[in-house]
Motif scaffolding. Structure first.
Motif, short mmCIF file in Angstrom:
data_model
loop_
_atom_site.label_atom_id
_atom_site.label_comp_id
_atom_site.label_asym_id
_atom_site.label_seq_id
_atom_site.Cartn_x
_atom_site.Cartn_y
_atom_site.Cartn_z
N ILE A 61 0.87 -1.31 -0.07
CA ILE A 61 0.13 -0.05 0.11
C ILE A 61 0.74 1.22 0.05
N LEU A 62 1.85 1.39 0.92
CA LEU A 62 2.89 2.27 0.93
C LEU A 62 3.56 2.70 -0.29
N LEU A 63 4.02 1.40 -0.87
CA LEU A 63 4.71 1.70 -2.36
C LEU A 63 3.89 2.07 -3.27
N GLY A 64 2.50 1.54 -3.51
CA GLY A 64 1.56 2.08 -4.31
C GLY A 64 1.25 3.55 -4.09
N LEU A 65 1.27 3.92 -3.02
CA LEU A 65 0.85 5.52 -2.80
C LEU A 65 2.04 6.35 -2.97
N VAL A 66 3.24 5.90 -2.77
CA VAL A 66 4.38 6.90 -3.02
C VAL A 66 4.49 6.82 -4.41
N GLY A 67 4.35 5.67 -5.35
CA GLY A 67 4.35 5.60 -6.62
C GLY A 67 3.39 6.64 -7.26
N GLN B 119 1.45 2.54 -13.26
CA GLN B 119 2.64 1.18 -12.78
C GLN B 119 2.46 1.26 -11.30
N ALA B 120 1.88 2.25 -10.66
CA ALA B 120 1.65 2.07 -9.41
C ALA B 120 0.48 1.32 -8.78
N VAL B 121 -0.44 1.41 -9.67
CA VAL B 121 -1.84 0.96 -9.19
C VAL B 121 -1.85 -0.47 -8.85
N PRO B 122 -1.16 -1.40 -9.57
CA PRO B 122 -1.35 -2.89 -9.45
C PRO B 122 -0.78 -3.07 -7.73
N ALA B 123 0.40 -2.44 -7.33
CA ALA B 123 0.65 -2.81 -5.97
C ALA B 123 -0.31 -2.27 -5.21
N LEU B 124 -0.83 -1.07 -5.22
CA LEU B 124 -1.88 -0.50 -4.53
C LEU B 124 -3.30 -1.38 -4.33
N LEU B 125 -3.60 -1.72 -5.48
CA LEU B 125 -4.77 -2.79 -5.36
C LEU B 125 -4.36 -3.98 -4.84
N ILE B 126 -3.42 -4.44 -5.23
CA ILE B 126 -3.17 -5.77 -4.52
C ILE B 126 -3.09 -5.57 -2.71
N GLY B 127 -2.42 -4.57 -2.42
CA GLY B 127 -2.25 -4.33 -0.84
C GLY B 127 -3.64 -3.88 -0.35
N VAL B 128 -4.49 -3.29 -0.89
CA VAL B 128 -5.81 -2.97 -0.51
C VAL B 128 -6.62 -4.15 -0.31
N ALA B 129 -6.64 -4.95 -1.71
CA ALA B 129 -7.13 -6.57 -1.42
C ALA B 129 -6.84 -7.27 -0.39
N LEU B 130 -5.45 -7.27 -0.13
CA LEU B 130 -5.07 -8.29 0.98
C LEU B 130 -5.46 -7.70 2.30
N LEU B 131 -5.53 -6.41 2.50
CA LEU B 131 -5.92 -5.91 3.80
C LEU B 131 -7.49 -6.31 4.00
N LEU B 132 -8.32 -6.02 2.76
CA LEU B 132 -9.76 -6.29 2.98
C LEU B 132 -9.89 -7.92 3.27
N GLN B 133 -9.45 -8.70 2.60
CA GLN B 133 -9.37 -10.02 2.66
C GLN B 133 -9.07 -10.56 4.27
N SER B 134 -8.03 -9.78 4.57
CA SER B 134 -7.49 -10.21 6.24
C SER B 134 -8.85 -9.65 7.08
N ALA B 135 -9.40 -8.72 6.62
CA ALA B 135 -10.33 -8.01 7.76
C ALA B 135 -11.52 -8.99 7.63
N TRP B 136 -11.97 -9.48 6.32
CA TRP B 136 -13.05 -10.39 6.22
C TRP B 136 -12.77 -11.52 7.01
N SER B 137 -11.65 -12.40 6.81
CA SER B 137 -11.45 -13.53 7.61
C SER B 137 -11.45 -13.28 9.00
N TRP B 138 -10.99 -12.24 9.46
CA TRP B 138 -10.93 -12.12 10.99
C TRP B 138 -12.36 -11.82 11.44
N ARG B 139 -13.18 -11.24 10.78
CA ARG B 139 -14.82 -11.08 11.13
C ARG B 139 -15.40 -12.37 10.92
N GLN B 140 -15.01 -13.34 9.95
CA GLN B 140 -15.63 -14.62 9.87
C GLN B 140 -15.32 -15.46 10.93
#
Length: 75
Positions: free
Chosen positions: A21-27, A38-59
Motif C-alpha cells: 500500500i505504501l509503495l503504491g501510494l508513493v508511486g 504502474q503503481a496501481v497494481p501494488a496499491l490494489l493488491i495491498g488493499v485487496a490483501l487488507l480487505l481479505q484479512s479483515a473479512w477472515s478476521w470477522r468470519q
C-alpha cells in the motif's frame, strides 16, 4: 493454538500488505502522467490483501461467538 511458523507467515503477510500500500501510494505521488498506472497494481493488491484479512478476521470472530453461544445453551 498457532504454530510459530504460521504466526511468522501471518506477520510477514501483514507487513507485505502495508508495504504494498505504501509503495503504491508513493508511486502515485512521485510519478506523473501515464507512469502512474504502474503503481496501481501494488496499491490494489495491498488493499485487496487488507480487505481479505479483515473479512477472515470477522468470519473467525463470528464463528467464535456462535460457538460460545452454543456452549452457553448446553450448560
Amino acid at each position: 493454538m498457532t504454530t510459530p511458523r504460521s504466526r511468522f507467515s501471518r506477520d510477514l503477510l501483514a507487513m507485505a500488505t502495508l508495504l504494498l500500500i505504501l509503495l503504491g501510494l508513493v508511486g502515485l505521488l512521485l510519478r506523473q502522467g501515464s507512469d502512474r498506472l504502474q503503481a496501481v497494481p501494488a496499491l490494489l493488491i495491498g488493499v485487496a490483501l487488507l480487505l481479505q484479512s479483515a473479512w477472515s478476521w470477522r468470519q473467525r470472530r463470528r464463528a467464535l461467538l456462535r460457538a460460545l453461544q452454543d456452549q452457553r445453551g448446553e450448560c
